[in-house]
Design a protein around this motif. Structure first.
Motif, short mmCIF file in Angstrom:
data_model
loop_
_atom_site.label_atom_id
_atom_site.label_comp_id
_atom_site.label_asym_id
_atom_site.label_seq_id
_atom_site.Cartn_x
_atom_site.Cartn_y
_atom_site.Cartn_z
N TYR A 31 0.83 -1.20 0.00
CA TYR A 31 0.00 0.00 0.00
C TYR A 31 0.87 1.25 0.00
O TYR A 31 0.60 2.20 -0.74
CB TYR A 31 -0.92 0.00 1.22
CG TYR A 31 -1.54 1.35 1.46
CD1 TYR A 31 -2.60 1.78 0.66
CD2 TYR A 31 -1.05 2.21 2.42
CE1 TYR A 31 -3.16 3.03 0.84
CE2 TYR A 31 -1.60 3.46 2.61
CZ TYR A 31 -2.65 3.87 1.81
OH TYR A 31 -3.19 5.10 1.98
N VAL A 32 1.90 1.26 0.83
CA VAL A 32 2.73 2.47 0.95
C VAL A 32 3.37 2.80 -0.40
O VAL A 32 3.37 3.95 -0.85
CB VAL A 32 3.80 2.28 2.04
CG1 VAL A 32 4.83 3.38 1.96
CG2 VAL A 32 3.15 2.28 3.40
N ALA A 79 0.69 4.14 -2.69
CA ALA A 79 0.19 5.45 -2.27
C ALA A 79 1.20 6.54 -2.64
O ALA A 79 0.83 7.62 -3.09
CB ALA A 79 -0.07 5.46 -0.77
N GLU A 80 2.48 6.22 -2.50
CA GLU A 80 3.48 7.24 -2.81
C GLU A 80 3.55 7.47 -4.30
O GLU A 80 3.82 8.59 -4.75
CB GLU A 80 4.82 6.83 -2.24
CG GLU A 80 4.82 7.04 -0.73
CD GLU A 80 6.14 6.74 -0.08
OE1 GLU A 80 7.05 6.24 -0.76
OE2 GLU A 80 6.24 6.98 1.13
N GLU A 105 0.82 9.84 -5.04
CA GLU A 105 1.18 11.19 -4.61
C GLU A 105 2.21 11.81 -5.53
O GLU A 105 2.16 13.01 -5.83
CB GLU A 105 1.73 11.14 -3.18
CG GLU A 105 0.63 11.23 -2.17
CD GLU A 105 1.12 11.06 -0.74
OE1 GLU A 105 2.34 11.02 -0.53
OE2 GLU A 105 0.26 10.97 0.14
N LEU A 147 -3.28 2.52 8.85
CA LEU A 147 -2.34 2.94 7.81
C LEU A 147 -3.07 3.32 6.54
O LEU A 147 -2.80 4.36 5.92
CB LEU A 147 -1.37 1.78 7.53
CG LEU A 147 -0.58 1.86 6.22
CD1 LEU A 147 0.48 2.92 6.33
CD2 LEU A 147 0.06 0.52 5.89
N VAL A 148 -4.02 2.47 6.14
CA VAL A 148 -4.65 2.63 4.84
C VAL A 148 -5.55 3.85 4.80
O VAL A 148 -5.58 4.60 3.83
CB VAL A 148 -5.43 1.34 4.52
CG1 VAL A 148 -6.36 1.56 3.37
CG2 VAL A 148 -4.49 0.21 4.22
N ARG A 159 4.23 11.13 4.79
CA ARG A 159 4.95 9.98 4.25
C ARG A 159 5.60 9.19 5.38
O ARG A 159 5.51 7.97 5.45
CB ARG A 159 6.04 10.45 3.28
CG ARG A 159 5.55 10.77 1.91
CD ARG A 159 6.75 10.90 0.98
NE ARG A 159 7.46 9.63 0.89
CZ ARG A 159 8.75 9.52 0.61
NH1 ARG A 159 9.48 10.60 0.45
NH2 ARG A 159 9.31 8.34 0.51
N ARG A 190 3.30 7.07 7.26
CA ARG A 190 3.01 5.77 6.63
C ARG A 190 4.13 4.77 6.90
O ARG A 190 3.88 3.63 7.29
CB ARG A 190 2.87 5.95 5.12
CG ARG A 190 1.54 6.48 4.71
CD ARG A 190 1.26 6.11 3.27
NE ARG A 190 0.22 7.01 2.77
CZ ARG A 190 0.45 8.01 1.94
NH1 ARG A 190 1.67 8.22 1.48
NH2 ARG A 190 -0.52 8.79 1.56
N VAL A 200 4.03 1.04 8.92
CA VAL A 200 4.42 -0.28 8.43
C VAL A 200 5.41 -0.93 9.40
O VAL A 200 5.31 -2.11 9.71
CB VAL A 200 5.03 -0.17 7.02
CG1 VAL A 200 5.53 -1.53 6.57
CG2 VAL A 200 3.99 0.33 6.06
N PRO A 220 0.22 15.80 -0.58
CA PRO A 220 1.50 15.57 0.11
C PRO A 220 2.15 16.90 0.45
O PRO A 220 1.96 17.90 -0.25
CB PRO A 220 2.31 14.79 -0.92
CG PRO A 220 1.65 15.03 -2.22
CD PRO A 220 0.22 15.29 -1.94
#
Lengths: 89, 598
Positions: free
Chosen positions: A61-62, A65-66, A69, B89-90, B338, B341, B345, B566
């Motif tokens: 997911y990370v 997602a980045e 973005e 997180l999501v 960022r 996130r 994790v 962001p």
């Protein structure tokens, strides 16, 4: 934001499919009195395998997602004035 | 357990916590700008701090106890605690960090521009915080009672005495180091003994099938029951009793228990020969404990509707994590969305790694400490195992290490909770807010749960955690999700949803603890409220928001943009949602996320 939401929902969907349906799957297991192997499967899945799976989903997911973005930032042309404009609209 | 080692270990944990805290305090004082320093906290350190705060007494002691007592089904608890972070997180982590909100009431205020919504959220934070503090205090009582022989209420009092001044004096400063230190301590305290326990188990000539039913006493065992229990005996068994059994005095005589239910009075000592099957403990209300189905994946413990129960647990833990007041605060120490996130994790990995251990203790506890099933104090399984399995000085030392870890567990979570509750109390709920009132607020935040815990005696501890999660899931989860992802949310909608969702879950909690309904579907529905109260909260919030569409806050678009865009790579000065440099205490900042609207 819409793409972020879609991504979030997709990830959440993965979680639901992977873990949320497990109780239903467990009901389908043979009676432990008949075949004790089923119990071991449950222990392995819930006690061990679930955690790496969670981390992998989180990691996936990370990264996604980045990327989303990054695209958004590109579209804004890297111009912070644009972004501030968007924020005040 | 050897008391000298135990007392030394507990003292070491307390002193270590205080020393690390004061060292962190000094470091942050010498840093020219504490908040800049805190924003350079690398994700792994921050993640360790979050995990350290999150892994509470319920995780450290409770899971092993539940697994020992009720079996594999209870593995859903740790899975849910960890999966809750994935959901966080999501949906929440990055936008929440970008919102600049420091507490849930801050978020409600910043997003909805409503003091009323802020206040309602505040009341619920206090409620959830207190509900979650209760099991921590009970865990403290249990641990200290076992280690030092002190009465149960002493532990709760000790936590209050250590936590209150620490929180009141230092607030959030330096706490990152303390929490990270406590995570390491907790993992070590379970990992090192686990290695020895596994070796001892491996060396056992009869590594009995853990899944054997029913469990048996492996050697001559003496059990003293602290409270009167009713035991169900399946096959006739012999014991030597000192005390009252079935209303008759015994003074060291042999007796044989026929199949059926027997009442053993408080204070009675029973001695069982090796190989005796462990009698099953009847719960107070006459329902049968699910020991016979220990190994079944959906035994449901002692409830009638296992599938529903499991989903109730999943709903509460998956969605409740994001609403726990002490979890949210920590996300603020991340530099940006960022990093938030990435931190989450790493938290997933750290928490997941930790949760590999407690089930092992539960399994071993079932084999080697079955007398706990009889006395009902299965939460002590983790603490007594080294003594039982390893023995000698090594066993005592390992036991002391575990006691120190347990101590870290309830201290860290309790201080995090007290800090959040006191912050909200002082800022939003007590008259005339301000930092001067933070100290009385801290006192109040500690005093109420301690009083309840001492007065109430033994609440169903593990259950109280599940209920706290259920209340958080049905009030704050809708607020956060809709607040972050839906433009249409209005203040009246949010308030209605918070009150309906959280209120109904709280009512269910109160009814479960008070116990007027003990059987059938009504009991199951009340004991596991999340399945219906979460959708109820969402639905109310959406419907009332739609009905009050003209009240959508004017700043919604700006707020949404700030939540989801962001941060620029080099933040302009000051970036949105940054706390002002050097303020005496984080809680002094009024409406930190208000940004363009102030």
């Amino acid at each position: 934001m819409r793409r972020q939401l879609a991504l979030s929902l997709k990830t959440f969907g993965m979680l639901v499919v992977l873990l949320g349906l497990l109780p239903l799957a467990f009901t389908a297991l043979p009676d432990p009195a008949v075949r004790p192997g089923g119990t071991l499967v449950v222990w392995a899945v819930l006690g061990v395998a679930a955690y790496p799976a969670l981390v992998v989903i989180g990691r996936w997911y990370v990264v996604r997602a980045e990327r989303v973005e990054g695209d958004t930032a590109d579209r804004a042309g890297g111009d912070t004035a644009d972004r501030a404009e968007g924020g005040r609209r | 357990m050897n008391q000298t080692y135990g007392i030394a270990a507990v003292s070491a944990a307390v002193v270590g916590t205080l020393v690390t805290g004061s060292a962190g305090l000094r470091i942050s004082r010498t840093t020219s700008d504490f908040y800049v320093a805190s924003r350079t906290v690398p994700p792994y350190l921050n993640a360790m701090a979050i995990s350290g705060e999150y892994l509470s007494a319920a995780s450290f002691l409770g899971i092993a106890g539940l697994v020992a007592a009720q079996g594999v089904e209870m593995l859903w608890f740790p899975v849910g605690y960890a999966a809750g972070y994935l959901v966080l997180l999501v949906f929440v982590a990055a936008p929440l960090r970008r919102s600049g909100a420091y507490t849930l009431p801050d978020f409600a205020d910043a997003r909805l521009e409503s003091r009323a919504a802020r206040r309602v959220a505040g009341v619920l934070v206090v409620g959830v915080g207190w509900l979650y503090l209760l099991p921590q205090l009970q865990g403290a009582g249990l641990t200290l009672g076992l280690v030092t022989g002190a009465p149960r209420w002493f532990g709760a009092l000790l936590v209050a005495v250590v936590v209150t001044p620490a929180v009141a004096a230092g607030g959030m400063r330096g706490i990152t180091f303390v929490q990270a230190f406590q995570y390491c301590l907790k993992v070590t305290a379970l990992l090192v003994p686990a290695v020895f326990l596994l070796l001892a188990w491996h060396g056992d000539p009869r590594p009995a099938e853990a899944l054997d039913e029913p469990p048996t006493f492996r050697r001559h065992t003496q059990v003293t029951v602290e409270t009167t229990v009713r035991l169900r005996v399946e096959t006739p068994l012999r014991a030597v009793a000192t005390g009252a059994v079935d209303g008759r005095r015994h003074d060291g005589d042999r007796l044989s228990l026929d199949p059926g239910v027997h009442e053993v009075r408080a204070g009675t000592t029973l001695r069982f020969p090796a190989g005796t099957p462990v009698p099953e403990r009847e719960p107070g209300d006459g329902r049968r404990a699910g020991a016979s189905s220990w190994a079944a994946p959906l035994s449901g413990g002692r409830d009638d509707h296992p599938l529903y129960t499991t989903y109730g647990l999943i709903f509460a833990t998956f969605l409740g994590t994001m609403g726990l007041p002490h979890v949210l605060v920590r996300f603020y120490t991340n530099p940006d969305g960022r990093a938030a996130r990435h931190t989450t994790v790493i938290v997933l990995a750290l928490v997941g790694g930790f949760y590999l251990l407690p089930p092992l203790y539960g399994l071993l506890g079932r084999i080697y400490a079955p007398d706990l099933l009889l006395t009902g104090t299965t939460d002590a399984a983790v603490l007594v195992l080294p003594e039982r399995l390893v023995g000698g000085t090594l066993g005592d030392l390992l036991g002391a290490l575990i006691a120190a870890g347990a101590c870290a567990a309830f201290l860290s979570t309790a201080s995090g909770l007290v800090l959040s509750v006191a912050g909200v109390l002082g800022q939003d709920l007590l008259p005339s807010p301000g930092v001067r009132h933070f100290r009385p607020a801290t006192l109040l935040a500690v005093a109420v749960p301690v009083t309840v815990s001492v007065a109430a005696g033994e609440l169903p501890v593990a259950h109280a955690v599940g209920l706290a999660f259920a209340v958080a899931a049905s009030s704050f989860c809708p607020l956060l999700l809709l607040g972050i992802w839906w433009r249409g949310l209005t203040a009246p909608g949010a308030i209605a949803g918070l009150l309906t969702g959280g209120g109904s879950a709280l009512t269910a909690v109160a009814l479960t603890i008070a116990g007027p309904v003990t059987d059938g579907w009504p009991h199951t529905l009340l004991a596991w409220p999340a399945v219906w109260s979460v959708p109820l909260g969402f639905l109310t919030m959406i419907l009332v928001s739609l009905a009050t569409r003209d009240r959508i806050p004017p700043g919604t678009e700006a707020a949404m943009a700030r939540l989801h865009l962001p941060e620029p790579p080099v933040p302009p000065n000051p970036p949105a949602g940054t706390r002002p440099p050097r303020s005496d205490h984080p809680m002094t900042i009024r409406r930190p996320g208000a940004g363009p609207r102030t």
